[in-house]
Design an enzyme around this catalytic site. Structure first.
Site, PDB file in Angstrom:
ATOM      1  N   SER A 260      10.037 -24.659  28.895  1.00 16.97           N
ATOM      2  CA  SER A 260      11.356 -24.818  29.086  1.00 16.97           C
ATOM      3  C   SER A 260      12.496 -24.332  28.085  1.00 16.97           C
ATOM      4  O   SER A 260      11.796 -23.730  26.785  1.00 16.97           O
ATOM      5  CB  SER A 260      11.866 -26.173  29.598  1.00 16.97           C
ATOM      6  OG  SER A 260      11.731 -26.947  28.209  1.00 16.97           O
ATOM      7  N   LYS A 261      13.548 -24.421  28.284  1.00 17.83           N
ATOM      8  CA  LYS A 261      14.452 -23.719  27.259  1.00 17.83           C
ATOM      9  C   LYS A 261      14.290 -24.399  25.916  1.00 17.83           C
ATOM     10  O   LYS A 261      14.769 -23.433  24.903  1.00 17.83           O
ATOM     11  CB  LYS A 261      15.928 -23.890  27.859  1.00 17.83           C
ATOM     12  CG  LYS A 261      16.196 -22.674  29.074  1.00 17.83           C
ATOM     13  CD  LYS A 261      17.487 -22.717  29.229  1.00 17.83           C
ATOM     14  CE  LYS A 261      17.971 -21.782  30.505  1.00 17.83           C
ATOM     15  NZ  LYS A 261      18.780 -22.063  31.613  1.00 17.83           N
ATOM     16  N   ARG A 262      13.972 -25.721  25.619  1.00 16.45           N
ATOM     17  CA  ARG A 262      13.806 -26.184  24.427  1.00 16.45           C
ATOM     18  C   ARG A 262      12.702 -25.429  23.671  1.00 16.45           C
ATOM     19  O   ARG A 262      12.687 -25.670  22.514  1.00 16.45           O
ATOM     20  CB  ARG A 262      13.769 -27.507  24.638  1.00 16.45           C
ATOM     21  CG  ARG A 262      12.432 -28.284  24.728  1.00 16.45           C
ATOM     22  CD  ARG A 262      12.241 -29.714  25.099  1.00 16.45           C
ATOM     23  NE  ARG A 262      11.328 -30.173  25.995  1.00 16.45           N
ATOM     24  CZ  ARG A 262      10.081 -30.514  25.695  1.00 16.45           C
ATOM     25  NH1 ARG A 262       9.854 -30.266  24.316  1.00 16.45           N
ATOM     26  NH2 ARG A 262       8.887 -30.385  26.472  1.00 16.45           N
TER      27      ARG A 262
END
Ligand code: GLU
Length: 486
Positions: A260-262
């Site tokens: 994910s973007k994290r």
């Protein structure tokens, strides 16, 4: 032999994800390998989450990766349109066929009634499957419900289809990647194929589209396996051939959670913005599940296509190692010619006034700063001191300049450099002599050069010193050195 036709069918609810890029690549490779066709279909039935911006992003990203399609919304083809929202008049016909043959039925249950069923299943700690309450409604009952203003959804009758074509409730298929897979279809529940507002659902539309587009092999992520059972039953109920299916393992982040973007960029366009080359990205993505037979990981898409066998794709999950991608990217950057590299670096040099440098000096600047680049965007910081009059002095340069020796070196440097002829060859020679003189006074050459570097670049590390001095020129060199004196 039947023609190989594969497709990528992204839903434009976001920018093209690297996971979708990998699915697209494996489909593309499979088509190439088998002289088949690679098709792009946009699945935009969820109008609320769809936007033109995302559709454009999908097109641009696939093109940037070199994954060109043979048929698709923009290029057309014999089985279009290739955008689902333009196909709405196609879907009702086959709904009617399924209703007529008894493989589908109208369901008048309200959302509240369905919620109550779900709540009961939860209370009894049972997995929820639809009760089939509406399966045997009489024509009168239906008429009454219609009169109440209820609009029916259409559900697929799983048990009926399963009984018609299989010996038990177990449905099995031979996955191209994972081998034999099976499921007890009693657990699926009669799913909706057309919503009460008339819109087709994903599982239904995808079958109709794949059938009409003559898709021979469906290669996609393993998150779709449970859909595959439903889709196989629809094909069978429609009395048409079932395509072969292949499901790819998931792509996980280094911490084994969902990427994910994290963790970093996930959209192809974000990787590009961060300074990754699409050649590196596509090479890296191929290795998420596929391994070259000769162990040589650096490969172009054409080379990968020659070596690609779908049965050899790993059925397990792959880890997205950002560090490995970075390593590959730096490798690909090194392979670029100076001209190609300059072209790609341009977007990252926008904040500088490039007219400050001659073409020759610009070339030289890139030549002496390119070696450590991992991302194209690293160039922004790497060339900062070539521009403007002054430099930003960083902490370690400040420390260096505070030392008494550095101050002495600089004073000497200024008085001597005033008289130097400013050519590469001469600077090379003069600096050599300069270092030698200070060495005789007991100062290591390294320390001597730190002082010059700190004063002229504001840093204690960087590109070749002779090159830097030549490019920034005599005036800037002396001005910066003078400013560094206390
Ligand atoms: N639109 C679906 C998705 O983006 C396509 C799945 C499929 O390949 O059937 O997940």
């Amino acid at each position: 032999m039947e023609e190989v036709r594969v497709r990528i069918a992204p839903s434009p609810s976001g920018n093209l994800h690297v996971g979708t890029a990998r699915t697209a690549l494996f489909n593309y490779l499979f088509a190439k390998k088998n002289n088949g066709k690679f098709i792009l279909r946009i699945e935009d039935t969820d109008a609320e989450r769809t936007s033109q911006e995302y559709i454009d992003n999908i097109f641009d990203s696939l093109k940037a990766l070199g994954l060109n399609w043979d048929e698709g919304p923009d290029v057309g083809g014999p089985y279009g349109p290739y955008t689902q929202s333009e196909r709405f008049d196609i879907y009702p016909k086959y709904i009617q066929q399924l209703l007529d043959s008894g493989f589908a039925y109208e369901c008048f249950c309200t959302p509240e009634e369905l919620e109550a069923e779900k709540a009961e299943a939860t209370a009894n700690k049972k997995p929820y499957v639809y009760s089939k309450k509406c399966e045997h409604l009489t024509e009168e009952e239906k008429a009454k419900l219609r009169a109440e203003g209820r609009k029916p959804a259409i559900r697929f009758n799983i048990a009926k289809a399963q009984k018609a074509f299989h010996d038990s409730s177990i449905l099995e298929f031979d996955d191209l990647v994972k081998g034999k897979l099976h499921m007890d279809t009693d657990l699926l529940g009669d799913f909706v194929i057309q919503k009460s507002n008339g819109a087709p659902t994903y599982n239904y539309a995808v079958v109709i589209d794949d059938m009409l587009m003559k898709i021979s092999h469906v290669i996609r992520g393993e998150d779709h396996i449970s859909n595959t059972y439903k889709q196989i039953l629809i094909y069978e109920a429609l009395g048409v051939p079932v395509p072969r299916f292949g499901h790819l393992g998931m792509i996980l982040a280094p911490d084994r959670s969902k990427l994910s973007k994290r963790h970093g960029a996930t959209a192809v366009s974000d990787f590009v913005k961060e300074g990754y080359l699409t050649d590196a990205l596509i090479n890296f993505v191929a290795l998420l599940g596929w391994a070259p037979s000769d162990g040589q990981e650096i490969k172009s898409v054409d080379e990968i296509a020659a070596d690609f066998r779908i049965g050899e794709i790993s059925s397990s999950n792959s880890i997205f190692e950002y560090d490995k991608l970075k390593w590959m990217n730096s490798h690909y950057i090194k392979q670029l010619s100076l001209e190609e590299l300059e072209e790609r670096l341009k977007p990252y040099l926008e904040k500088y006034d490039l007219t400050e440098l001659s073409k020759e000096h610009f070339d030289k600047m890139i030549e002496i700063t390119r070696e450590p680049l991992t991302l194209l965007s690293d160039i922004t910081d790497a060339v900062e001191y070539f521009f403007g009059e002054d430099v930003n002095i960083d902490e370690s340069a400040r420390e260096t300049l505070d030392a008494e020796t550095s101050q002495d070196v600089l004073k000497d440097f200024i008085s001597k450099a005033e008289n130097w002829e400013w050519t590469e060859e001469n600077l090379h020679e003069k600096l050599e002599v300069f270092r030698g003189e200070w060495k005789e006074k007991g100062i290591k050459p390294k320390v001597t050069m730190w002082a010059v570097r700190a004063a002229t670049t504001g840093r204690t590390r960087g590109a070749d010193m002779v090159g830097i001095l030549e490019i920034i020129g005599k005036d800037k060199t002396l001005n910066r050195a003078k400013k560094a004196l206390k």
